[in-house]
Design a protein around this motif. Structure first.
Motif, PDB file in Angstrom:
ATOM      1  N   MET A   1      55.132 -33.046   2.528  1.00 35.51           N
ATOM      2  CA  MET A   1      54.251 -31.810   2.155  1.00 35.51           C
ATOM      3  C   MET A   1      53.783 -32.215   0.393  1.00 35.51           C
ATOM      4  SD  MET A   1      55.687 -27.937   1.245  1.00 35.51           S
ATOM      5  CE  MET A   1      55.768 -27.815   3.137  1.00 35.51           C
ATOM      6  N   SER A   2      52.735 -31.741   0.122  1.00 38.11           N
ATOM      7  CA  SER A   2      52.193 -31.974  -1.119  1.00 38.11           C
ATOM      8  C   SER A   2      52.827 -31.193  -2.200  1.00 38.11           C
ATOM      9  CB  SER A   2      50.598 -32.094  -1.074  1.00 38.11           C
ATOM     10  OG  SER A   2      50.325 -30.364  -1.476  1.00 38.11           O
ATOM     11  N   THR A   3      52.967 -31.771  -3.378  1.00 40.30           N
ATOM     12  CA  THR A   3      53.325 -31.044  -4.647  1.00 40.30           C
ATOM     13  C   THR A   3      52.701 -29.850  -4.852  1.00 40.30           C
ATOM     14  OG1 THR A   3      52.168 -32.732  -6.079  1.00 40.30           O
ATOM     15  CG2 THR A   3      54.739 -33.233  -5.295  1.00 40.30           C
ATOM     16  N   GLN A   4      51.413 -29.926  -4.643  1.00 41.03           N
ATOM     17  CA  GLN A   4      50.442 -28.791  -4.598  1.00 41.03           C
ATOM     18  C   GLN A   4      50.798 -27.511  -3.729  1.00 41.03           C
ATOM     19  OE1 GLN A   4      49.478 -29.474  -7.706  1.00 41.03           O
ATOM     20  NE2 GLN A   4      47.294 -29.051  -7.248  1.00 41.03           N
ATOM     21  N   ILE A   5      51.083 -27.922  -2.615  1.00 38.93           N
ATOM     22  CA  ILE A   5      51.741 -26.840  -1.903  1.00 38.93           C
ATOM     23  C   ILE A   5      52.898 -26.126  -2.221  1.00 38.93           C
ATOM     24  CG2 ILE A   5      52.604 -26.175   0.611  1.00 38.93           C
ATOM     25  CD1 ILE A   5      50.485 -28.296   1.467  1.00 38.93           C
ATOM     26  N   SER A   6      53.782 -27.034  -2.673  1.00 39.14           N
ATOM     27  CA  SER A   6      55.129 -26.829  -3.238  1.00 39.14           C
ATOM     28  C   SER A   6      55.017 -25.646  -4.546  1.00 39.14           C
ATOM     29  CB  SER A   6      55.962 -27.845  -3.516  1.00 39.14           C
ATOM     30  OG  SER A   6      56.421 -28.482  -2.325  1.00 39.14           O
ATOM     31  N   ARG A   7      54.090 -26.254  -5.299  1.00 35.43           N
ATOM     32  CA  ARG A   7      53.502 -25.488  -6.486  1.00 35.43           C
ATOM     33  C   ARG A   7      52.909 -24.196  -6.136  1.00 35.43           C
ATOM     34  NH1 ARG A   7      52.994 -29.102 -11.483  1.00 35.43           N
ATOM     35  NH2 ARG A   7      51.604 -27.302 -12.354  1.00 35.43           N
ATOM     36  N   GLY A   8      52.348 -24.162  -5.226  1.00 33.02           N
ATOM     37  CA  GLY A   8      51.771 -22.920  -4.824  1.00 33.02           C
ATOM     38  C   GLY A   8      52.639 -21.963  -4.255  1.00 33.02           C
ATOM     39  N   LEU A   9      53.420 -22.270  -3.506  1.00 33.42           N
ATOM     40  CA  LEU A   9      54.608 -21.455  -3.093  1.00 33.42           C
ATOM     41  C   LEU A   9      55.408 -20.805  -4.180  1.00 33.42           C
ATOM     42  CD1 LEU A   9      56.456 -23.540  -0.388  1.00 33.42           C
ATOM     43  CD2 LEU A   9      54.973 -21.430   0.069  1.00 33.42           C
ATOM     44  N   VAL A  10      56.033 -21.486  -5.351  1.00 33.54           N
ATOM     45  CA  VAL A  10      56.498 -21.177  -6.476  1.00 33.54           C
ATOM     46  C   VAL A  10      55.630 -19.950  -7.242  1.00 33.54           C
ATOM     47  CG1 VAL A  10      57.708 -21.898  -8.618  1.00 33.54           C
ATOM     48  CG2 VAL A  10      57.962 -23.141  -6.551  1.00 33.54           C
ATOM     49  N   ASP A  11      54.430 -20.697  -7.325  1.00 32.07           N
ATOM     50  CA  ASP A  11      53.564 -19.578  -8.114  1.00 32.07           C
ATOM     51  C   ASP A  11      53.317 -18.190  -7.357  1.00 32.07           C
ATOM     52  OD1 ASP A  11      51.235 -19.001 -10.031  1.00 32.07           O
ATOM     53  OD2 ASP A  11      50.038 -19.004  -8.404  1.00 32.07           O
ATOM     54  N   ARG A  12      53.358 -18.166  -5.938  1.00 30.58           N
ATOM     55  CA  ARG A  12      53.285 -16.844  -5.363  1.00 30.58           C
ATOM     56  C   ARG A  12      54.652 -16.075  -5.659  1.00 30.58           C
ATOM     57  NH1 ARG A  12      51.490 -16.602   0.596  1.00 30.58           N
ATOM     58  NH2 ARG A  12      51.245 -14.494  -0.078  1.00 30.58           N
ATOM     59  N   PHE A  13      55.545 -16.962  -5.582  1.00 31.53           N
ATOM     60  CA  PHE A  13      56.956 -16.105  -6.042  1.00 31.53           C
ATOM     61  C   PHE A  13      56.904 -15.307  -7.374  1.00 31.53           C
ATOM     62  CE2 PHE A  13      61.457 -15.929  -7.561  1.00 31.53           C
ATOM     63  CZ  PHE A  13      61.877 -15.115  -6.519  1.00 31.53           C
ATOM     64  N   TYR A  14      56.328 -15.977  -8.314  1.00 24.13           N
ATOM     65  CA  TYR A  14      56.510 -15.480  -9.499  1.00 24.13           C
ATOM     66  C   TYR A  14      55.203 -14.430  -9.747  1.00 24.13           C
ATOM     67  CZ  TYR A  14      59.896 -18.575 -11.260  1.00 24.13           C
ATOM     68  OH  TYR A  14      61.065 -19.378 -11.250  1.00 24.13           O
ATOM     69  N   SER A  15      53.959 -14.775  -9.066  1.00 23.27           N
ATOM     70  CA  SER A  15      52.885 -13.772  -9.559  1.00 23.27           C
ATOM     71  C   SER A  15      52.863 -12.702  -8.586  1.00 23.27           C
ATOM     72  CB  SER A  15      51.471 -14.694  -9.384  1.00 23.27           C
ATOM     73  OG  SER A  15      51.509 -15.139  -8.228  1.00 23.27           O
TER      74      SER A  15
END
Length: 143
Positions: A1-15
């Motif tokens: 899994m790409s780090t971009q997808i992982s970052r996107g999951l975390v971003d969705r959690f906060y935002s």
């Protein structure tokens, strides 16, 4: 899994979840067997436990998170954040103070199968307790 997808999951959690108060997004971004390594008192397990945690935080602390740094490598995402809110309801056995707080913390997530799978954190709880009036600040300490 790409780090971009992982970052996107975390971003969705906060935002979307924490700041947007959209608890239904948890079902899209967290694994059913989500593991919380630092649970709140009364928090259940798995994805439902994450929903418990967020519900408790939102109801009691009216938080607003600002993500200051995100570092992703492999299956881990580290987030340095700032949380500003007001304790409007009892929380973790403490009565509602009605006072504002401004604290910092770091979260680490493990991502697996395209979902958040595990969480660890370090939070400046002492500063929060001082700002809410439950622990006296040392003489000369900034609040």
């Amino acid at each position: 899994m790409s780090t971009q997808i992982s970052r996107g999951l975390v971003d969705r959690f906060y935002s979307d979840v924490l700041n947007g108060r959209r608890l239904e997004v948890i079902d899209e971004i967290a694994a059913e067997g989500y593991a919380e390594h630092d649970p709140l008192p009364g928090q259940g397990e798995g994805r439902a436990g994450l929903r418990d945690r967020v519900s408790m935080l939102i109801a009691a602390l009216d938080p607003r998170f600002t993500v200051e740094d995100v570092i992703a490598e492999g299956d881990r995402v580290a987030v340095r954040w700032r949380n500003r809110g007001t304790q409007v309801e009892p929380f973790a056995g403490l009565p509602a103070s009605g006072k504002p707080f401004d604290i910092a913390g770091i979260d680490i997530y493990r991502v697996a199968g395209g979902r958040l799978a595990e969480h660890w954190h370090v939070v400046d709880q002492l500063t929060m307790l001082m700002q809410l009036g439950f622990v006296p600040a040392p003489a000369g300490a900034a609040r």
